[in-house]
Structures are given as C-alpha cells and as structure tokens.
Design a protein around this motif. Structure first.
Motif, PDB file in Angstrom:
ATOM      1  N   ALA A 145       0.836  -1.190   0.179  1.00 59.53           N
ATOM      2  CA  ALA A 145       0.068  -0.235   0.093  1.00 59.53           C
ATOM      3  C   ALA A 145       0.800   1.287  -0.014  1.00 59.53           C
ATOM      4  CB  ALA A 145      -0.862   0.015   1.431  1.00 59.53           C
ATOM      5  N   ARG A 146       0.231   2.148  -0.391  1.00 58.02           N
ATOM      6  CA  ARG A 146       0.740   3.774  -0.286  1.00 58.02           C
ATOM      7  C   ARG A 146      -0.372   4.306  -0.014  1.00 58.02           C
ATOM      8  NH1 ARG A 146       5.659   4.568  -3.562  1.00 58.02           N
ATOM      9  NH2 ARG A 146       6.059   2.725  -5.009  1.00 58.02           N
ATOM     10  N   LEU A 147      -0.061   5.479   1.068  1.00 57.40           N
ATOM     11  CA  LEU A 147      -1.178   6.070   1.739  1.00 57.40           C
ATOM     12  C   LEU A 147      -1.095   7.537   1.450  1.00 57.40           C
ATOM     13  CD1 LEU A 147      -1.120   3.389   3.372  1.00 57.40           C
ATOM     14  CD2 LEU A 147      -1.799   4.841   5.480  1.00 57.40           C
ATOM     15  N   TRP A 148      -2.203   7.992   1.183  1.00 55.20           N
ATOM     16  CA  TRP A 148      -2.538   9.439   0.994  1.00 55.20           C
ATOM     17  C   TRP A 148      -3.398   9.951   1.904  1.00 55.20           C
ATOM     18  CZ3 TRP A 148      -1.013  10.774  -4.262  1.00 55.20           C
ATOM     19  CH2 TRP A 148      -0.596   9.900  -5.034  1.00 55.20           C
ATOM     20  N   ILE A 149      -2.729  10.775   2.830  1.00 53.25           N
ATOM     21  CA  ILE A 149      -3.533  11.380   3.915  1.00 53.25           C
ATOM     22  C   ILE A 149      -3.697  12.819   4.041  1.00 53.25           C
ATOM     23  CG2 ILE A 149      -3.188  11.613   6.369  1.00 53.25           C
ATOM     24  CD1 ILE A 149      -1.438   8.965   6.189  1.00 53.25           C
ATOM     25  N   GLY A 150      -4.669  13.711   3.884  1.00 57.16           N
ATOM     26  CA  GLY A 150      -4.673  15.034   3.952  1.00 57.16           C
ATOM     27  C   GLY A 150      -6.211  15.383   4.424  1.00 57.16           C
ATOM     28  N   ASN A 151      -6.303  16.477   3.914  1.00 58.88           N
ATOM     29  CA  ASN A 151      -7.582  17.343   4.042  1.00 58.88           C
ATOM     30  C   ASN A 151      -8.416  17.380   2.696  1.00 58.88           C
ATOM     31  OD1 ASN A 151      -6.007  19.587   3.231  1.00 58.88           O
ATOM     32  ND2 ASN A 151      -6.309  20.750   5.134  1.00 58.88           N
ATOM     33  N   ALA A 152      -9.162  18.485   2.542  1.00 54.02           N
ATOM     34  CA  ALA A 152      -9.879  18.635   1.426  1.00 54.02           C
ATOM     35  C   ALA A 152      -9.191  19.109  -0.042  1.00 54.02           C
ATOM     36  CB  ALA A 152     -11.086  19.613   1.490  1.00 54.02           C
ATOM     37  N   VAL A 153      -8.143  18.135  -0.605  1.00 50.79           N
ATOM     38  CA  VAL A 153      -7.270  18.751  -1.479  1.00 50.79           C
ATOM     39  C   VAL A 153      -7.925  18.031  -2.706  1.00 50.79           C
ATOM     40  CG1 VAL A 153      -5.548  18.879   0.240  1.00 50.79           C
ATOM     41  CG2 VAL A 153      -5.697  16.699  -0.979  1.00 50.79           C
ATOM     42  N   THR A 154      -7.254  18.689  -4.011  1.00 48.03           N
ATOM     43  CA  THR A 154      -7.551  18.004  -5.153  1.00 48.03           C
ATOM     44  C   THR A 154      -6.213  17.844  -6.141  1.00 48.03           C
ATOM     45  OG1 THR A 154      -9.436  19.442  -5.379  1.00 48.03           O
ATOM     46  CG2 THR A 154      -8.398  19.020  -7.587  1.00 48.03           C
ATOM     47  N   VAL A 155      -6.097  16.618  -6.478  1.00 47.26           N
ATOM     48  CA  VAL A 155      -4.847  16.249  -7.212  1.00 47.26           C
ATOM     49  C   VAL A 155      -5.505  16.347  -8.887  1.00 47.26           C
ATOM     50  CG1 VAL A 155      -3.533  14.348  -7.997  1.00 47.26           C
ATOM     51  CG2 VAL A 155      -4.371  14.561  -5.775  1.00 47.26           C
ATOM     52  N   GLN A 156      -4.809  17.073  -9.588  1.00 43.76           N
ATOM     53  CA  GLN A 156      -5.358  17.341 -10.847  1.00 43.76           C
ATOM     54  C   GLN A 156      -5.064  16.311 -11.902  1.00 43.76           C
ATOM     55  OE1 GLN A 156      -6.085  19.970 -12.278  1.00 43.76           O
ATOM     56  NE2 GLN A 156      -5.859  19.801 -14.497  1.00 43.76           N
ATOM     57  N   THR A 157      -5.976  16.348 -12.872  1.00 41.39           N
ATOM     58  CA  THR A 157      -6.166  15.181 -13.818  1.00 41.39           C
ATOM     59  C   THR A 157      -4.664  14.740 -14.211  1.00 41.39           C
ATOM     60  OG1 THR A 157      -8.091  16.324 -14.471  1.00 41.39           O
ATOM     61  CG2 THR A 157      -7.276  14.403 -15.912  1.00 41.39           C
ATOM     62  N   HIS A 158      -4.483  13.310 -13.796  1.00 41.91           N
ATOM     63  CA  HIS A 158      -3.033  12.760 -14.369  1.00 41.91           C
ATOM     64  C   HIS A 158      -3.357  11.416 -14.693  1.00 41.91           C
ATOM     65  CE1 HIS A 158      -3.819  11.570 -10.201  1.00 41.91           C
ATOM     66  NE2 HIS A 158      -2.701  10.713 -10.621  1.00 41.91           N
ATOM     67  N   HIS A 159      -2.391  10.556 -15.084  1.00 37.91           N
ATOM     68  CA  HIS A 159      -2.359   9.243 -15.526  1.00 37.91           C
ATOM     69  C   HIS A 159      -1.206   8.496 -14.934  1.00 37.91           C
ATOM     70  CE1 HIS A 159      -0.430   8.805 -19.680  1.00 37.91           C
ATOM     71  NE2 HIS A 159       0.379   9.373 -18.797  1.00 37.91           N
ATOM     72  N   ASP A 160      -1.045   7.359 -14.518  1.00 39.90           N
ATOM     73  CA  ASP A 160      -0.086   6.650 -13.845  1.00 39.90           C
ATOM     74  C   ASP A 160       0.086   5.440 -14.769  1.00 39.90           C
ATOM     75  OD1 ASP A 160       0.187   8.046 -11.403  1.00 39.90           O
ATOM     76  OD2 ASP A 160      -1.918   7.057 -11.101  1.00 39.90           O
ATOM     77  N   LEU A 161       1.746   5.174 -14.949  1.00 35.09           N
ATOM     78  CA  LEU A 161       1.995   3.905 -16.037  1.00 35.09           C
ATOM     79  C   LEU A 161       1.756   2.624 -14.964  1.00 35.09           C
ATOM     80  CD1 LEU A 161       4.963   5.543 -17.356  1.00 35.09           C
ATOM     81  CD2 LEU A 161       2.790   5.626 -18.217  1.00 35.09           C
ATOM     82  N   TYR A 162       0.754   2.635 -14.160  1.00 43.72           N
ATOM     83  CA  TYR A 162       0.382   1.460 -13.519  1.00 43.72           C
ATOM     84  C   TYR A 162      -1.099   0.927 -13.665  1.00 43.72           C
ATOM     85  CZ  TYR A 162       5.094   2.647 -11.236  1.00 43.72           C
ATOM     86  OH  TYR A 162       6.314   2.587 -10.803  1.00 43.72           O
ATOM     87  N   GLU A 163      -1.482  -0.143 -13.384  1.00 41.46           N
ATOM     88  CA  GLU A 163      -2.640  -0.437 -12.726  1.00 41.46           C
ATOM     89  C   GLU A 163      -2.885  -0.006 -11.383  1.00 41.46           C
ATOM     90  OE1 GLU A 163      -5.035  -3.829 -14.466  1.00 41.46           O
ATOM     91  OE2 GLU A 163      -3.203  -4.513 -15.297  1.00 41.46           O
ATOM     92  N   ASN A 164      -4.306   0.216 -10.905  1.00 42.40           N
ATOM     93  CA  ASN A 164      -4.332   0.858  -9.658  1.00 42.40           C
ATOM     94  C   ASN A 164      -5.562   0.256  -9.039  1.00 42.40           C
ATOM     95  OD1 ASN A 164      -3.991   2.495  -7.638  1.00 42.40           O
ATOM     96  ND2 ASN A 164      -4.503   4.147  -8.727  1.00 42.40           N
ATOM     97  N   ILE A 165      -5.671  -0.022  -7.846  1.00 44.89           N
ATOM     98  CA  ILE A 165      -6.785  -0.267  -6.882  1.00 44.89           C
ATOM     99  C   ILE A 165      -6.530   0.827  -5.642  1.00 44.89           C
ATOM    100  CG2 ILE A 165      -8.031  -1.629  -5.297  1.00 44.89           C
ATOM    101  CD1 ILE A 165      -7.341  -4.037  -6.952  1.00 44.89           C
ATOM    102  N   ARG A 245     -10.443  14.295  -6.037  1.00 42.84           N
ATOM    103  CA  ARG A 245     -10.899  15.517  -5.125  1.00 42.84           C
ATOM    104  C   ARG A 245     -11.425  14.873  -3.856  1.00 42.84           C
ATOM    105  NH1 ARG A 245     -16.037  19.503  -5.307  1.00 42.84           N
ATOM    106  NH2 ARG A 245     -15.202  20.985  -3.488  1.00 42.84           N
ATOM    107  N   SER A 246     -10.664  14.960  -2.666  1.00 37.53           N
ATOM    108  CA  SER A 246     -10.912  14.829  -1.314  1.00 37.53           C
ATOM    109  C   SER A 246     -12.161  15.567  -0.645  1.00 37.53           C
ATOM    110  CB  SER A 246      -9.770  14.386  -0.445  1.00 37.53           C
ATOM    111  OG  SER A 246      -8.806  13.830  -0.999  1.00 37.53           O
ATOM    112  N   LEU A 247     -13.287  14.984  -0.175  1.00 37.40           N
ATOM    113  CA  LEU A 247     -14.385  16.215   0.168  1.00 37.40           C
ATOM    114  C   LEU A 247     -14.373  16.375   1.490  1.00 37.40           C
ATOM    115  CD1 LEU A 247     -17.147  14.509  -2.312  1.00 37.40           C
ATOM    116  CD2 LEU A 247     -15.609  16.130  -2.632  1.00 37.40           C
ATOM    117  N   ASP A 248     -13.602  15.783   2.437  1.00 31.30           N
ATOM    118  CA  ASP A 248     -13.566  15.882   3.741  1.00 31.30           C
ATOM    119  C   ASP A 248     -12.428  16.492   4.424  1.00 31.30           C
ATOM    120  OD1 ASP A 248     -16.522  15.006   4.025  1.00 31.30           O
ATOM    121  OD2 ASP A 248     -15.504  13.154   3.432  1.00 31.30           O
ATOM    122  N   ALA A 249     -12.336  17.122   5.571  1.00 38.60           N
ATOM    123  CA  ALA A 249     -11.403  17.504   6.333  1.00 38.60           C
ATOM    124  C   ALA A 249     -10.405  16.516   6.760  1.00 38.60           C
ATOM    125  CB  ALA A 249     -11.864  18.485   7.503  1.00 38.60           C
TER     126      ALA A 249
END
Length: 339
Positions: A145-165, A245-249
């Motif tokens: 796993a890789r963890l993404w921890i934050g508040n209400a932030v937005t990651v711009q449209t992008h793509h990855d050279l992987y499959e992803n769950i 887009r994360s919607l919560d604090a």
C-alpha cells in the motif's frame, strides 16, 4: 464546482479475486468495488472517529521523513502549477505522518485551513505493518500500500503507468476519469516538471477554458464519475486519466499500483525519444516513419519478424530481458555519438 459527467463508473459488489480477474479487469475500464475494504480495522477505526483512525495509523509510523505538501487557503487545496508555469503552486517540505495527522486533527473545524497532504507514502518504509493489519484486496502480498493522507485537497487530472486499486479508508473521494484515447484532448502539461512525477492535464475541470482548450469537449463527452465512501475501492486501469478530489477535512486513502508487463519494457523513454527523433521531421518523412511504426510496433502482426527463422529475427522477434539489454546498449552507444 465541477459538474457531473453524464457517465457513471459501474459498481460491482461482493468482488472476489476470481470475479475481478475474470469479469472486471479484462474490460480495461474503471470499476467501483463496493465495500471491498469495509472490514479493514483502519476503516472501522475511521467510522468511530478521526482520532481513532489517527491512533491506528500512528501505531505503524516509523517516524521516517515523508514529503509533506501544502497550499495557501485561497487555493482551496488544489495542487498545480503557478499561473505562468514557472513553478508549482504549493510548498514541499520533509515531515512525518504523525505530525500531519496531528495537524489535520487540530484543523478539523477550521473553515479556511491550508491544503495539506502526505502523498503516496510507501507502507514498507513509512508504515510497516499497516498491510498486515489491513491486507491488500484482490492482490498478492507482494503488492504494498501507499497512503494518501490529507484534508480537502484536489489532485489534478493525471495518469499513472500502472494499474491501480484505490481504497477509501476515511473521507469521501470523487474521481473523474478519462480513457487513454482522450490524451490529445486533455492538453498535457510540461514533461520536464510535474506536480508529483506523473503527467497532468492543463484543463481546470471547475472552469475549463474552451477557447484555449477547444478539444476538451470531446474528452468530457467520455468522462465518467466515480464516488467512493469509506470502505469502497476503485479499479483504475493502466494509463486511465483521473482527477481526484477529497471532500472531507480528514481523508485517508490506500492505493496499490502494479504493472504486469516485464520491467525491461519501458515505453515512456521510447515516446520521448520519438518526440525528439521523429515528430519534427518533414511531413513526408514523418508519414514514412508512421508506416514503419505501424509495421514494427503497432501493427496486427507484432512481433513483425515471424517470416524469419527464429534464430535470425533479432529485435523483430519477441523481446526478452536479454534482448532488451542488448538493445539498450545499442541505443546508449548510438545516442552518445556526436550529431
């Protein structure tokens, strides 16, 4: 406010590894895996309270430094470039996961808190044991796993050279996805400097500039919406573009990247080399090379050298690690020669 696309990502329930491999992944389309990780102790902790989930994560924190990113409150958590593309619009500094958790808890009721996030913190180095407590769904234990921890932030449209769950642990997430075939219509930003390593689209979904990006309407016609609640997961196939887009604090997501292709196959350097060597040729020469690429890379008879004896196919034949190493040596020697 970003409008909803007309399309919705399909939802699958009670997904097993067999169902995923047999019925979902072969479609090469995004899929919401409803409640896939709802049994995780991390998700159950988050349902009790943000503080309970923070305690759960802190128990695994080694204290090793991670990259912490933050924005000014006026940017509303949107990580991107500055207006003239000379720099990024957010600050970066080393910190720890526990430090960020403490800051998020302190700012839960702050309406104009700065955007704050830890992005893609790798479990084995930063939070060892998280995967044992919250086993990876549908994948082998060698996928971490890789963890993404934050508040209400937005990651711009992008793509990855992987499959992803991507698994929502706490907080709601809103994904807007575009197929790889719409890359041209998403107006990709600079290759040389990106917000987080992946190529990004320059189109702001909340306010698209249709005069500057006229083909974006064609991309939007194929966009689809996926909304995750805690415990849900989203399968994102290889190179599908996604705006997150994360919607919560207080928001936590764990994602799993993997690529079933052999590591010696490296398409991005080939693309960059082709941009340098082929793209700006005279039109007649470029057309001639398009025929070569069709014959030797993208044609229906790939690999193309089947008419040759197996021992004489060379790089026209099937690629393996030994052949790839030989090709890299040839390329390195060729590219190092003065022009």
């Amino acid at each position: 406010m970003i409008p909803d696309p007309d399309r919705r990502t399909p939802v699958f329930e009670a997904v097993t590894r067999e169902l995923f491999e047999r019925d979902i992944r072969p479609l090469t389309r995004p899929a919401i895996l409803k409640g896939l990780v709802s049994h995780w102790p991390a998700v159950e902790s988050g349902r009790r309270s943000e503080a309970a989930l923070a305690d759960h994560i802190r128990a695994f924190d080694t204290g090793k430094p991670v990259r912490v990113v933050s924005t000014e409150p006026a940017l509303q958590g949107r990580f991107f470039y500055n207006d003239d593309l000379t720099a990024l619009n957010f600050a970066q500094r080393p910190g720890t996961v526990s430090e960020v958790l403490d800051r998020l808890l302190a700012d839960l009721d702050v309406t104009d808190a700065p955007g704050l996030a830890v992005q893609a913190a790798p479990e084995p180095d930063i939070l060892p044991g998280f995967g044992a407590a919250n086993p990876p769904p549908l994948l082998g234990r060698d996928t971490f796993a890789r963890l993404w921890i934050g508040n209400a932030v937005t990651v711009q449209t992008h793509h990855d050279l992987y499959e992803n769950i991507a698994c929502a642990v706490a907080g709601r997430r809103r994904f807007i996805l575009f197929p790889p075939s719409r890359t041209r219509d998403l107006y990709v930003g600079p290759f040389e400097t990106t917000p987080a390593g992946a190529l990004v689209s320059m189109v702001k979904l909340e306010a698209p500039d249709h005069a500057r990006f006229p083909r974006f309407a064609d991309a939007w016609a194929e966009a689809e919406l996926a909304e995750l609640e805690p415990g849900d997961a989203l399968y994102i196939p290889y190179m599908w573009w996604h705006h997150v887009r994360s919607l919560d604090a207080f928001s936590v997501l764990a994602n799993y990247w993997w690529n079933p292709a052999p590591a010696y196959l490296a398409p991005m350097p080939a693309l960059i080399h082709a941009m340098m060597a082929v793209r700006d040729l005279p039109a007649d020469q470029r057309a001639a090379w398009a025929g070569m690429f069709e014959a030797f890379v993208f044609g229906p008879e790939t690999p193309a050298g089947r008419h040759l004896p197996p021992g004489r196919q060379g790089i026209q034949g099937p690629m393996d690690a030994a052949a790839a190493a030989q090709v890299r040596e040839i390329l390195a020697r060729t590219l190092s020669q003065p022009q």
